[in-house]
Design a protein around this motif. Sequence first.
Motif, short mmCIF file in Angstrom:
data_model
loop_
_atom_site.label_atom_id
_atom_site.label_comp_id
_atom_site.label_asym_id
_atom_site.label_seq_id
_atom_site.Cartn_x
_atom_site.Cartn_y
_atom_site.Cartn_z
N GLY A 7 0.79 -1.23 0.00
CA GLY A 7 0.00 0.00 0.00
C GLY A 7 0.82 1.27 0.00
O GLY A 7 0.28 2.37 0.02
N SER A 8 2.14 1.14 -0.01
CA SER A 8 2.99 2.32 0.04
C SER A 8 3.01 3.03 -1.30
O SER A 8 2.81 2.41 -2.34
N SER A 9 3.27 4.31 -1.27
CA SER A 9 3.35 5.07 -2.51
C SER A 9 4.40 6.15 -2.38
O SER A 9 4.65 6.68 -1.30
N GLU A 10 5.02 6.47 -3.49
CA GLU A 10 6.03 7.53 -3.50
C GLU A 10 5.34 8.89 -3.46
O GLU A 10 4.35 9.11 -4.16
N PRO A 11 5.83 9.82 -2.63
CA PRO A 11 5.23 11.15 -2.61
C PRO A 11 5.29 11.81 -3.99
O PRO A 11 6.23 11.59 -4.74
N THR A 12 4.28 12.60 -4.30
CA THR A 12 4.25 13.25 -5.61
C THR A 12 5.14 14.49 -5.64
O THR A 12 5.48 14.97 -6.71
N ASP A 13 5.52 15.01 -4.46
CA ASP A 13 6.34 16.22 -4.42
C ASP A 13 7.79 15.87 -4.10
O ASP A 13 8.43 16.47 -3.26
N CYS A 14 8.31 14.86 -4.79
CA CYS A 14 9.66 14.38 -4.54
C CYS A 14 10.64 15.30 -5.27
O CYS A 14 11.03 15.03 -6.42
N THR A 15 11.01 16.39 -4.65
CA THR A 15 11.87 17.39 -5.27
C THR A 15 12.93 17.85 -4.28
O THR A 15 12.89 17.49 -3.10
N ILE A 16 13.86 18.64 -4.76
CA ILE A 16 14.83 19.29 -3.88
C ILE A 16 14.57 20.78 -3.89
O ILE A 16 14.15 21.36 -4.90
N GLU A 17 14.78 21.42 -2.75
CA GLU A 17 14.56 22.85 -2.63
C GLU A 17 15.88 23.57 -2.85
O GLU A 17 16.84 23.39 -2.10
N LEU A 18 15.94 24.38 -3.91
CA LEU A 18 17.15 25.11 -4.24
C LEU A 18 16.94 26.60 -3.97
O LEU A 18 15.84 27.13 -4.17
N PRO A 19 17.99 27.28 -3.50
CA PRO A 19 17.87 28.73 -3.30
C PRO A 19 17.65 29.45 -4.63
O PRO A 19 18.19 29.04 -5.66
N LEU A 20 16.86 30.50 -4.61
CA LEU A 20 16.54 31.22 -5.84
C LEU A 20 17.60 32.25 -6.22
O LEU A 20 17.71 32.62 -7.38
N GLY A 21 18.34 32.73 -5.24
CA GLY A 21 19.29 33.79 -5.51
C GLY A 21 20.71 33.31 -5.71
O GLY A 21 20.98 32.12 -5.94
#
Length: 281
Positions: free
Chosen positions: A77-91
């Motif tokens: 029943g497990s599932s991979e999160p849909t928001d599997c991303t990395i947070e990068l600085p914008l500046g």
Amino acid sequence: YVYYQTLGGWTLGTVHVHLATDVSGVPHNKGGPIPGQFDYQREVAPGAWQAELAIPKSAVPGCEFIVLAHAETYGPGSSEPTDCTIELPLGIVTACPSTFGDDDPSYLIHTLSGAGALDGIYDGWCVDYTGGVSTACFDVTLISSLSADNDVIPMPENWDLINYLLNRVAYWRDGQGATLYDLQWVFWQLSDGVDETLFATDQALADAILADVLANGEGFVPGHGEYVGVAVVHADPDAQETVIPVLLDCPPEGGEETAWAGDLDFPGKNWALYFECGRCP
């Protein structure tokens, strides 16, 4: 090699292996073994039900030994999160490279600052053959290879192959003896298509690395526990772009369990198992 395989719809997360002459040589506390301190471990991509972990023959402690093989597993029943991303600085952030030496793990070592949670030291590889390499700190922006704005290298269509190689660097470097020059030659092949034949230390090995990437890296997308290539884009347009590997941390949701392989009970109040291996003359 230690091979893992799950059944019944269960999939693998992190796998850990430790070899010792007896149970006293296993990292443990009063609650039992501590897999996070085992000598060998690997993050497995979400949805995988098979994995292997290579151990150098030189690390085998004698002709008779015990093996602890542990795995995080996820139920059907497990599932991979849909928001599997990395947070990068914008500046703008600061990158300080160190000059490479023959024994370094990568072509350039980058120290990032001003990048928030990503501040730290990273292996770095050149992905722009024509640019110069700075030996002083410089301003950069960070762009994910999975982003729609990833056209910052000469051949952005090869980001899938570059990401595959980033996740195979340890295998080729530590397991097969590839030098940073062999690996850098392959990165340039993928990013620019430039055949700098005098660069690789072992051209036959470099060719084997490239063949592996071309055969298996098409369409590769990093998942949980794997590395995502992040382009280090210089403010100076004449400087060479580089890529660093950033770990993607987005474990599957729900149904997590821990599993042990073996038929012998580890001492103490725990349900850890182990097995014996070896063949003394």
